[in-house]
Design a protein around this motif. Structure first.
Motif, PDB file in Angstrom:
ATOM      1  N   TRP A  33      66.822 120.332 -77.090  1.00 25.33           N
ATOM      2  CA  TRP A  33      67.775 119.472 -76.399  1.00 25.33           C
ATOM      3  C   TRP A  33      67.233 118.949 -75.067  1.00 25.33           C
ATOM      4  N   ALA A  34      66.499 119.764 -74.327  1.00 28.79           N
ATOM      5  CA  ALA A  34      66.045 119.343 -72.999  1.00 28.79           C
ATOM      6  C   ALA A  34      65.077 118.165 -73.093  1.00 28.79           C
ATOM      7  N   LEU A  78      58.134 120.652 -66.166  1.00 25.35           N
ATOM      8  CA  LEU A  78      59.178 120.544 -67.186  1.00 25.35           C
ATOM      9  C   LEU A  78      58.609 120.039 -68.503  1.00 25.35           C
ATOM     10  N   PRO A  82      60.195 123.490 -70.707  1.00 25.93           N
ATOM     11  CA  PRO A  82      61.409 123.328 -71.529  1.00 25.93           C
ATOM     12  C   PRO A  82      61.508 121.996 -72.263  1.00 25.93           C
ATOM     13  N   TRP A  83      60.807 120.952 -71.782  1.00 27.06           N
ATOM     14  CA  TRP A  83      60.886 119.653 -72.457  1.00 27.06           C
ATOM     15  C   TRP A  83      59.914 119.529 -73.626  1.00 27.06           C
TER      16      TRP A  83
END
Length: 360
Positions: A33-34, A78, A82-83
């Motif tokens: 989702w991120a 990021l 998490p991305w």
């Protein structure tokens, strides 16, 4: 007697994963989702830049935003953290969806309207550009599949073609993202340089459109370049460009056959699945070309499909751009950049020669 807790039964191997309990998010969504949310922010920003500066294509902006996010302190953490999963999904899966939708832009009727002479010249330019760029990549000793990816992107249709070829070749990520960055760099250079050469080369608007359609890489870059010479140049540039796009399916199919042959022995020994001869998304692309060619589709449907395709491809290119590290482009003293510029000059020269041939 003491109460005994019954152990849950083990899940049989190969069975589908259990559905998430009510109120809980699936593991796939938690993982992706991120990165997908980052795409959802980057894509409207790319469209906004295009609205403010129409000469900058949406796809070019999307790649640049991805590259910036991966190389600026802060966002780069990021992107690598998490991305990463969501951006990787966008770069692969959404790219394939965008290629399928690209088929609705191409009608065989429009291609045949060019005449057989123009069609043959365009195909010959594609083949010579592909072969010449591939040999340049080998001569500059680019690693892995980079020569093949650059040849595909520069000769056919930019990042979309690179995505298609990398899927059938199962190329490494670094062999894909660097060619995408290079095709974006040179396509942007074409937007700035080619209109300046129209007068010195004595090209009419129609001839300039032919040159742009035959030599500029991405569809958006073709539009941005050709529109500087007017509507007639833009119209013929788009048709010739889409004729180049038509060669995507057979080129990928040939690469699929060659990849299957080269990996058959090793895959059988290791128990691995052989690469497909023609991926399903290429079959989908051909099917939509057939639909566009046979049926008189409503303009509203085609406009809506174009918007969806632009959104999907912009998200995919943002994902691919986020995997580019600037230092990779300057590896070995910028050999890949020098090679790409040589290829860009080669294709521009072949396109110009084709225009002169058609005017004879």
């Amino acid at each position: 007697m003491a109460h005994q807790t019954q152990e849950p039964l083990a899940q049989p191997p190969g069975s589908p994963a259990p559905a998430p309990a009510p109120g809980k998010t699936s593991p796939w969504i938690r993982k992706h989702w991120a990165g997908l949310a980052a795409c959802a922010v980057a894509v409207p920003l790319a469209f906004l830049v295009h609205m403010l500066i129409p000469s900058i294509p949406v796809m070019t902006t999307a790649v640049v935003l991805g590259v910036l996010s991966a190389n600026i302190p802060g966002p780069s953490k990021l992107v690598a953290g998490p991305w990463k999963a969501g951006l990787g999904f966008a770069g692969k899966k959404l790219m394939r969806a965008g290629i399928v939708l690209l088929g609705l832009k191409l009608s065989i009727v429009d291609v045949l309207a060019l005449g057989w002479a123009t069609f043959v010249v365009v195909v010959v330019i594609v083949l010579l550009a592909f072969g010449g760029t591939y040999l340049l990549g080998k001569a500059f000793r680019l690693p892995g599949d980079q020569p093949l990816m650059i040849a595909t992107g520069f000769s056919i249709c930019g990042a979309s073609a690179i995505g298609a070829m990398s899927a059938v070749r199962r190329s490494k990520e670094e062999d894909t993202v660097i060619p995408v960055a290079l095709v974006t760099l040179c396509g942007t250079l074409a937007i700035a340089v080619l209109p300046l050469l129209m007068g010195p080369l004595g090209l009419s608007p129609e001839a300039f459109g032919q040159w742009v359609g035959a030599s500029v890489h991405d569809v958006g870059q073709v539009v941005a370049t050709a529109q500087t010479a007017g509507a007639s140049a833009l119209a013929i540039a788009i048709v010739i460009k889409l004729t180049r796009v038509l060669t995507l399916a057979p080129m990928v199919a040939i690469a699929g056959v060659m990849s299957r042959r080269s990996s058959k022995g090793g895959s059988e020994q290791e128990g691995l699945k052989l690469p497909p001869i023609v991926p399903m998304f290429i079959i989908g692309f051909v099917a939509l070309v057939a639909v566009r060619s046979i049926f008189n589709l409503p303009p509203e449907l085609l406009d809506a499909a174009t918007i969806v395709q632009d959104i999907v491809l912009a998200a995919a290119l943002f994902g691919l751009g986020s995997a580019v590290r600037i230092r990779q482009l300057f590896h070995s003293k910028g050999v890949s950049i020098v090679m790409a510029l040589c290829s860009w000059a080669l294709i521009a020269g072949l396109g110009y020669a084709g225009v002169l041939l058609l005017q004879m």
